[in-house]
Design a protein around this motif. Sequence first.
Motif, PDB file in Angstrom:
ATOM      1  N   GLN A  19     -31.123 -49.016 -15.514  1.00 36.36           N
ATOM      2  CA  GLN A  19     -30.076 -49.538 -14.629  1.00 36.36           C
ATOM      3  C   GLN A  19     -29.815 -48.637 -13.429  1.00 36.36           C
ATOM      4  O   GLN A  19     -28.855 -48.838 -12.702  1.00 36.36           O
ATOM      5  CB  GLN A  19     -28.783 -49.746 -15.417  1.00 36.36           C
ATOM      6  CG  GLN A  19     -28.910 -50.761 -16.532  1.00 36.36           C
ATOM      7  CD  GLN A  19     -29.297 -52.134 -16.007  1.00 36.36           C
ATOM      8  OE1 GLN A  19     -28.745 -52.612 -15.023  1.00 36.36           O
ATOM      9  NE2 GLN A  19     -30.252 -52.773 -16.653  1.00 36.36           N
ATOM     10  N   GLY A  20     -30.658 -47.609 -13.240  1.00 37.46           N
ATOM     11  CA  GLY A  20     -30.544 -46.770 -12.057  1.00 37.46           C
ATOM     12  C   GLY A  20     -29.627 -45.579 -12.219  1.00 37.46           C
ATOM     13  O   GLY A  20     -29.120 -45.056 -11.226  1.00 37.46           O
ATOM     14  N   TYR A  21     -29.369 -45.141 -13.438  1.00 33.16           N
ATOM     15  CA  TYR A  21     -28.521 -43.984 -13.673  1.00 33.16           C
ATOM     16  C   TYR A  21     -29.361 -42.785 -14.099  1.00 33.16           C
ATOM     17  O   TYR A  21     -30.365 -42.932 -14.792  1.00 33.16           O
ATOM     18  CB  TYR A  21     -27.491 -44.270 -14.771  1.00 33.16           C
ATOM     19  CG  TYR A  21     -26.400 -45.200 -14.320  1.00 33.16           C
ATOM     20  CD1 TYR A  21     -25.233 -44.728 -13.748  1.00 33.16           C
ATOM     21  CD2 TYR A  21     -26.553 -46.579 -14.462  1.00 33.16           C
ATOM     22  CE1 TYR A  21     -24.232 -45.594 -13.330  1.00 33.16           C
ATOM     23  CE2 TYR A  21     -25.565 -47.448 -14.044  1.00 33.16           C
ATOM     24  CZ  TYR A  21     -24.410 -46.949 -13.477  1.00 33.16           C
ATOM     25  OH  TYR A  21     -23.434 -47.809 -13.056  1.00 33.16           O
ATOM     26  N   MET A  22     -28.926 -41.610 -13.668  1.00 39.98           N
ATOM     27  CA  MET A  22     -29.518 -40.367 -14.127  1.00 39.98           C
ATOM     28  C   MET A  22     -28.482 -39.674 -14.999  1.00 39.98           C
ATOM     29  O   MET A  22     -27.311 -39.599 -14.631  1.00 39.98           O
ATOM     30  CB  MET A  22     -29.866 -39.465 -12.953  1.00 39.98           C
ATOM     31  CG  MET A  22     -30.453 -38.144 -13.379  1.00 39.98           C
ATOM     32  SD  MET A  22     -30.559 -36.974 -12.024  1.00 39.98           S
ATOM     33  CE  MET A  22     -28.845 -36.515 -11.864  1.00 39.98           C
ATOM     34  N   GLN A  23     -28.892 -39.207 -16.167  1.00 37.02           N
ATOM     35  CA  GLN A  23     -27.975 -38.532 -17.067  1.00 37.02           C
ATOM     36  C   GLN A  23     -28.545 -37.175 -17.430  1.00 37.02           C
ATOM     37  O   GLN A  23     -29.752 -37.032 -17.603  1.00 37.02           O
ATOM     38  CB  GLN A  23     -27.740 -39.369 -18.322  1.00 37.02           C
ATOM     39  CG  GLN A  23     -27.116 -40.703 -17.980  1.00 37.02           C
ATOM     40  CD  GLN A  23     -26.810 -41.538 -19.193  1.00 37.02           C
ATOM     41  OE1 GLN A  23     -27.379 -41.348 -20.249  1.00 37.02           O
ATOM     42  NE2 GLN A  23     -25.900 -42.469 -19.042  1.00 37.02           N
ATOM     43  N   SER A  24     -27.648 -36.198 -17.526  1.00 37.11           N
ATOM     44  CA  SER A  24     -28.094 -34.876 -17.972  1.00 37.11           C
ATOM     45  C   SER A  24     -27.276 -34.476 -19.184  1.00 37.11           C
ATOM     46  O   SER A  24     -26.098 -34.796 -19.297  1.00 37.11           O
ATOM     47  CB  SER A  24     -27.947 -33.843 -16.855  1.00 37.11           C
ATOM     48  OG  SER A  24     -26.594 -33.632 -16.544  1.00 37.11           O
ATOM     49  N   MET A  25     -27.935 -33.815 -20.106  1.00 42.07           N
ATOM     50  CA  MET A  25     -27.304 -33.371 -21.346  1.00 42.07           C
ATOM     51  C   MET A  25     -27.712 -31.938 -21.613  1.00 42.07           C
ATOM     52  O   MET A  25     -28.854 -31.562 -21.331  1.00 42.07           O
ATOM     53  CB  MET A  25     -27.762 -34.245 -22.518  1.00 42.07           C
ATOM     54  CG  MET A  25     -27.238 -35.655 -22.464  1.00 42.07           C
ATOM     55  SD  MET A  25     -28.343 -36.787 -23.314  1.00 42.07           S
ATOM     56  CE  MET A  25     -29.251 -37.404 -21.924  1.00 42.07           C
ATOM     57  N   THR A  26     -26.792 -31.145 -22.160  1.00 43.99           N
ATOM     58  CA  THR A  26     -27.199 -29.821 -22.593  1.00 43.99           C
ATOM     59  C   THR A  26     -28.109 -29.991 -23.785  1.00 43.99           C
ATOM     60  O   THR A  26     -27.953 -30.930 -24.569  1.00 43.99           O
ATOM     61  CB  THR A  26     -25.989 -28.939 -22.970  1.00 43.99           C
ATOM     62  OG1 THR A  26     -25.305 -29.529 -24.064  1.00 43.99           O
ATOM     63  CG2 THR A  26     -25.033 -28.769 -21.804  1.00 43.99           C
TER      64      THR A  26
END
Length: 125
Positions: free
Chosen positions: A98-105
């Motif tokens: 859907q065009g989202y970038m997510q970052s996680m530790t």
Amino acid sequence: MVGSLDSTVYVLSGEDGTVSWQFTTGDAVCSSPALGDINNDGILDVVVGSYDSKIYALSSQDGTVLWSSTAGDSLHSSPALGDVNSDGSLDVVVGSTQGYMQSMTGTERYCGCTQQATEYTRPLR
């Protein structure tokens, strides 16, 4: 190591090509798994996204789930690993359909950032 449309991540022996271990997700795995020591234990880990909207962190030794996190959208982009927040540990960055970038530790499963793509970074469809 390869993801498959049959919802499974396979790790193959480099010596003879036999399956060393496998892990089944809730849907197809179209992304390439990433390798890195995300929990700082000196052992490589496997990170992979799935169409079930989850990203999985697995032990490279036997496929045990270290953690999983729901991204909200189907994932078919390959996760990237790097020290995004400069804390000395690898973080996980992945894009969704859907065009989202997510970052996680890498160690806490905490989603530190969700950013919708702009008109300049819109995913190709």
